[in-house]
Each structure stands twice: as C-alpha cells, then as structure tokens.
Design a protein around this motif. Sequence first.
Motif, PDB file in Angstrom:
ATOM      1  N   GLY A   1      10.526  12.240 -10.711  1.00 51.93           N
ATOM      2  CA  GLY A   1      11.726  13.016 -10.977  1.00 51.93           C
ATOM      3  C   GLY A   1      12.314  13.693  -9.757  1.00 51.93           C
ATOM      4  N   ARG A   2      11.594  13.631  -8.629  1.00 49.37           N
ATOM      5  CA  ARG A   2      12.075  14.281  -7.403  1.00 49.37           C
ATOM      6  C   ARG A   2      12.333  13.287  -6.279  1.00 49.37           C
ATOM      7  NH1 ARG A   2       7.013  18.021  -6.752  1.00 49.37           N
ATOM      8  NH2 ARG A   2       8.137  19.084  -5.071  1.00 49.37           N
ATOM      9  N   VAL A   3      11.676  12.136  -6.359  1.00 49.36           N
ATOM     10  CA  VAL A   3      11.832  11.113  -5.330  1.00 49.36           C
ATOM     11  C   VAL A   3      12.019   9.758  -6.007  1.00 49.36           C
ATOM     12  CG1 VAL A   3      10.722   9.912  -3.408  1.00 49.36           C
ATOM     13  CG2 VAL A   3      10.439  12.387  -3.653  1.00 49.36           C
ATOM     14  N   ARG A   4      13.035   9.038  -5.582  1.00 49.72           N
ATOM     15  CA  ARG A   4      13.271   7.677  -6.099  1.00 49.72           C
ATOM     16  C   ARG A   4      12.961   6.691  -4.970  1.00 49.72           C
ATOM     17  NH1 ARG A   4      18.314   7.919  -8.657  1.00 49.72           N
ATOM     18  NH2 ARG A   4      19.393   7.711  -6.659  1.00 49.72           N
ATOM     19  N   VAL A   5      12.042   5.779  -5.257  1.00 45.05           N
ATOM     20  CA  VAL A   5      11.604   4.801  -4.264  1.00 45.05           C
ATOM     21  C   VAL A   5      12.113   3.427  -4.657  1.00 45.05           C
ATOM     22  CG1 VAL A   5       9.612   3.724  -3.141  1.00 45.05           C
ATOM     23  CG2 VAL A   5       9.543   6.161  -3.745  1.00 45.05           C
TER      24      VAL A   5
ATOM     25  N   ARG B   1       0.833  -1.210   0.000  1.00 49.35           N
ATOM     26  CA  ARG B   1       0.000   0.000   0.000  1.00 49.35           C
ATOM     27  C   ARG B   1       0.866   1.259   0.000  1.00 49.35           C
ATOM     28  NH1 ARG B   1      -3.097  -2.948   3.826  1.00 49.35           N
ATOM     29  NH2 ARG B   1      -2.251  -1.698   5.551  1.00 49.35           N
ATOM     30  N   ILE B   2       1.937   1.252   0.781  1.00 51.21           N
ATOM     31  CA  ILE B   2       2.824   2.418   0.825  1.00 51.21           C
ATOM     32  C   ILE B   2       3.490   2.626  -0.535  1.00 51.21           C
ATOM     33  CG2 ILE B   2       4.922   3.374   1.850  1.00 51.21           C
ATOM     34  CD1 ILE B   2       4.176   1.773   4.411  1.00 51.21           C
ATOM     35  N   LEU B   3       3.998   1.567  -1.124  1.00 55.29           N
ATOM     36  CA  LEU B   3       4.645   1.670  -2.437  1.00 55.29           C
ATOM     37  C   LEU B   3       3.668   2.179  -3.490  1.00 55.29           C
ATOM     38  CD1 LEU B   3       6.696  -1.657  -2.304  1.00 55.29           C
ATOM     39  CD2 LEU B   3       7.667   0.658  -2.348  1.00 55.29           C
ATOM     40  N   ASP B   4       2.447   1.665  -3.466  1.00 57.29           N
ATOM     41  CA  ASP B   4       1.444   2.098  -4.447  1.00 57.29           C
ATOM     42  C   ASP B   4       1.053   3.561  -4.225  1.00 57.29           C
ATOM     43  OD1 ASP B   4       1.512  -0.422  -5.522  1.00 57.29           O
ATOM     44  OD2 ASP B   4      -0.381  -1.086  -4.622  1.00 57.29           O
ATOM     45  N   ALA B   5       0.935   3.972  -2.962  1.00 55.75           N
ATOM     46  CA  ALA B   5       0.554   5.356  -2.672  1.00 55.75           C
ATOM     47  C   ALA B   5       1.643   6.326  -3.115  1.00 55.75           C
ATOM     48  CB  ALA B   5       0.287   5.515  -1.180  1.00 55.75           C
ATOM     49  N   LEU B   6       2.902   5.959  -2.925  1.00 49.00           N
ATOM     50  CA  LEU B   6       4.001   6.822  -3.377  1.00 49.00           C
ATOM     51  C   LEU B   6       4.043   6.881  -4.904  1.00 49.00           C
ATOM     52  CD1 LEU B   6       6.793   5.739  -0.853  1.00 49.00           C
ATOM     53  CD2 LEU B   6       5.644   7.967  -0.948  1.00 49.00           C
TER      54      LEU B   6
ATOM     55  N   LEU C   1      13.345   2.168   0.586  1.00 52.83           N
ATOM     56  CA  LEU C   1      14.348   3.224   0.615  1.00 52.83           C
ATOM     57  C   LEU C   1      13.812   4.390  -0.218  1.00 52.83           C
ATOM     58  CD1 LEU C   1      17.286   3.653   1.736  1.00 52.83           C
ATOM     59  CD2 LEU C   1      18.064   3.167  -0.594  1.00 52.83           C
ATOM     60  N   ILE C   2      13.803   5.578   0.374  1.00 54.59           N
ATOM     61  CA  ILE C   2      13.241   6.765  -0.281  1.00 54.59           C
ATOM     62  C   ILE C   2      14.357   7.795  -0.434  1.00 54.59           C
ATOM     63  CG2 ILE C   2      11.524   8.613  -0.117  1.00 54.59           C
ATOM     64  CD1 ILE C   2       9.980   6.644   1.827  1.00 54.59           C
ATOM     65  N   GLU C   3      14.689   8.126  -1.674  1.00 56.25           N
ATOM     66  CA  GLU C   3      15.768   9.072  -1.946  1.00 56.25           C
ATOM     67  C   GLU C   3      15.203  10.321  -2.611  1.00 56.25           C
ATOM     68  OE1 GLU C   3      19.646   6.426  -2.908  1.00 56.25           O
ATOM     69  OE2 GLU C   3      17.910   6.033  -4.198  1.00 56.25           O
ATOM     70  N   PHE C   4      15.501  11.481  -2.047  1.00 53.61           N
ATOM     71  CA  PHE C   4      15.106  12.759  -2.622  1.00 53.61           C
ATOM     72  C   PHE C   4      16.240  13.224  -3.541  1.00 53.61           C
ATOM     73  CE2 PHE C   4      12.943  12.238   1.378  1.00 53.61           C
ATOM     74  CZ  PHE C   4      11.647  12.647   1.108  1.00 53.61           C
ATOM     75  N   ILE C   5      15.905  13.509  -4.785  1.00 54.39           N
ATOM     76  CA  ILE C   5      16.946  13.776  -5.775  1.00 54.39           C
ATOM     77  C   ILE C   5      16.761  15.149  -6.428  1.00 54.39           C
ATOM     78  CG2 ILE C   5      17.417  11.349  -6.294  1.00 54.39           C
ATOM     79  CD1 ILE C   5      15.545  11.509  -8.648  1.00 54.39           C
ATOM     80  N   THR C   6      17.880  15.715  -6.810  1.00 53.78           N
ATOM     81  CA  THR C   6      17.894  16.943  -7.609  1.00 53.78           C
ATOM     82  C   THR C   6      18.861  16.726  -8.765  1.00 53.78           C
ATOM     83  OG1 THR C   6      19.688  17.883  -6.267  1.00 53.78           O
ATOM     84  CG2 THR C   6      17.411  18.435  -5.638  1.00 53.78           C
ATOM     85  N   THR C   7      18.818  17.619  -9.723  1.00 51.25           N
ATOM     86  CA  THR C   7      19.720  17.524 -10.872  1.00 51.25           C
ATOM     87  C   THR C   7      20.734  18.662 -10.802  1.00 51.25           C
ATOM     88  OG1 THR C   7      17.963  16.557 -12.215  1.00 51.25           O
ATOM     89  CG2 THR C   7      19.877  17.449 -13.380  1.00 51.25           C
ATOM     90  N   LYS C   8      22.004  18.285 -10.791  1.00 52.87           N
ATOM     91  CA  LYS C   8      23.091  19.264 -10.775  1.00 52.87           C
ATOM     92  C   LYS C   8      24.106  18.903 -11.847  1.00 52.87           C
ATOM     93  CE  LYS C   8      22.744  20.394  -5.840  1.00 52.87           C
ATOM     94  NZ  LYS C   8      23.477  20.434  -4.536  1.00 52.87           N
TER      95      LYS C   8
END
Length: 318
Positions: free
Chosen positions: A207-211, A194-199, A223-230
């Motif tokens: 493009g902002r969060v990698r699950v 349920r958590i995976l589906d909700a995310l 594992l939840i990673e918040f990402i940016t592009t640099k």
Amino acid sequence: DLLVLCTQPFAAWPVRLSLSTSDMQNCLLAGEELSGFAEQGARVAVADVEAEWTENRVYHALRTAASVNGGGDDKKVDQIYAVLRRRLIDHPVLADLQVKRWAEEFKETDGSGQTYVQRLIEAAYVPRPAPGVQQYLRCPGCRNTVPLQSSACGTPGCPADPAETASVTALAVVYEQHRATRRFIHDPGLVEARILDALAARKSLAGRVRVTPYPALDTLDILIEFITTKGGREVVTETWGADAKDQDSARLLGWAFTWPQSLACDRRFLVLPEHRWAQPGYASDLIAELEGRVSGVEVVGERRLVSMVAARARELDR
C-alpha cells in the motif's frame, strides 16, 4: 600452451596487461567454454553473432507473445511480458504439460494455429523426447541442470552445494533451456528475481510502494513507485528505477552501460548481486568507469537497495 594459458587468471600471464585488479583474476576459458569475462568482452568489442541472434530471437518471441495476448492494452501487455519473462528465470527445465497450461493461459495463436507461447518455448528451449516422470540433477541455487552430483553449475554467485534431484512429468517432451538462453537471459535474471521477491516479502511496503517488473517491455528491470493516498486516490510521490547487472568485468560493464531516458525516475540505481558487491575492487572499478560517462546513477548491492526502499517508505510515511 596458449590454450593452457587461457585457463589461467590474467595475473599468472607472463606479460604486462592493462587491466584492473579485479579483472586480473579472470581467465578466458572455463573448462571447454568461454568464460563469462570472455563472453562479456566479445560482446563489448564486436558483435557476438550467436549471442545477439539468440537474445533477439527469444526477446522477439517474448514481446510478441505479450503484445498479441495483451490485445493492445499497454498495461496488460507489460503484465504478461513480466509473467513470461519471470517464467524463463524460474523454469530452466519444462515439461510439455506445463507448456500446455501456459498456452491455455495465453491462448492467442499465429496463422498456423500455434500459440505464441509455444513459439517462445521453441525459441528459448531445446526439446527432448521423454514421456512420464523424468528425474534430473540441478543446482539448488539457480536450478540449472548439472551432469553429476558433484558438478558445479558455473552460475556466478551460486554456492558450491551438492546437486539436488528434481523431477518433471511429461506427456512426451521435456524442454531444457539452451546454452544461450541460460547464459544471456536466465542467469542474469536471477538477481532481478531475488530483488523482486525481497521487495514482495516486505509486508510493510504494501500500500506504500508499487513495484513494476520489466516496465515498458523491459526498458528497465524494476520500477519502484512510492505512493500515498490523497482525496481517495493514489498519488505517486517519488519514483526510483533499478537496472540489475551481473557481469564478470566491472570495467567492461561501466564502459558499455547506458541508462534509458524514456522512463523518468527521481533516483536511478545500477544494482549489483551480492557476490559482485562483496568482490574487492568491483564496485569502485565500476563507479570509476561510469564517472564522466553516465551521470546520476547510484551503484548499490541488491540487499542495500531493498533496505533503502524500506527506509524511504518509512520517511515518506511520516
């Protein structure tokens, strides 16, 4: 008389028990089976041979299927593991034709020519000869089978809705998860799914969060990673880890819980399904038991975690 007493909540027992308020509502027997509380207590107190053997057998088959088909590529191994692990949650009942398709997807075989996927199915399911279209009754929530239209599935958190009719088409065999797979792998995995589906449903996170489900072969649930592009490449700015637990006793959960140290996380969450989060006293009992034993772990409900991820993504995007 003793067996009758075991079917009643501890609050009704004619003895003083040193249990939390929420645990006093539990019993030892549910119908003709051990209750979830009894199962949990047995596994904490001493080794539950059946549960441990079954879990080890299924997880060994799961890890082996992923490792062999991943061909030594750790990222691919993790991806295959996550796919197969999710299928155990999504498919309490399987037809041999579905198993054949999975085996064609993950083709590696052992020395006898049997695919490792087939070995996983044999470890987790019970086969039943049943050619053609097979109808069965299941709970609409967890999709576990039930014997009658009015039967309750017994899965924690499932609403008491009438059973629905489902069907599978088999060449010769239908597979149904055996009791241990259901109790110790499928049912606890429902909150993770349920958590995976909700995310995944939150389009704003693209493009902002990698699950990553079940990273490092199930070291954590999510594992939840918040990402940016640099400079034209993705950079991880913050990492959260989540371990979801659905157990009858908050005190026993807190007493047995440990956090894996092999994955570095900026924030660590022990996530409860909504029916536990809403249960009076459950979260407070759990937090009290964790205090002084496990540091830096936040206890949240499943919906709260998803909202927190979305809010943090917005903050980091400013």
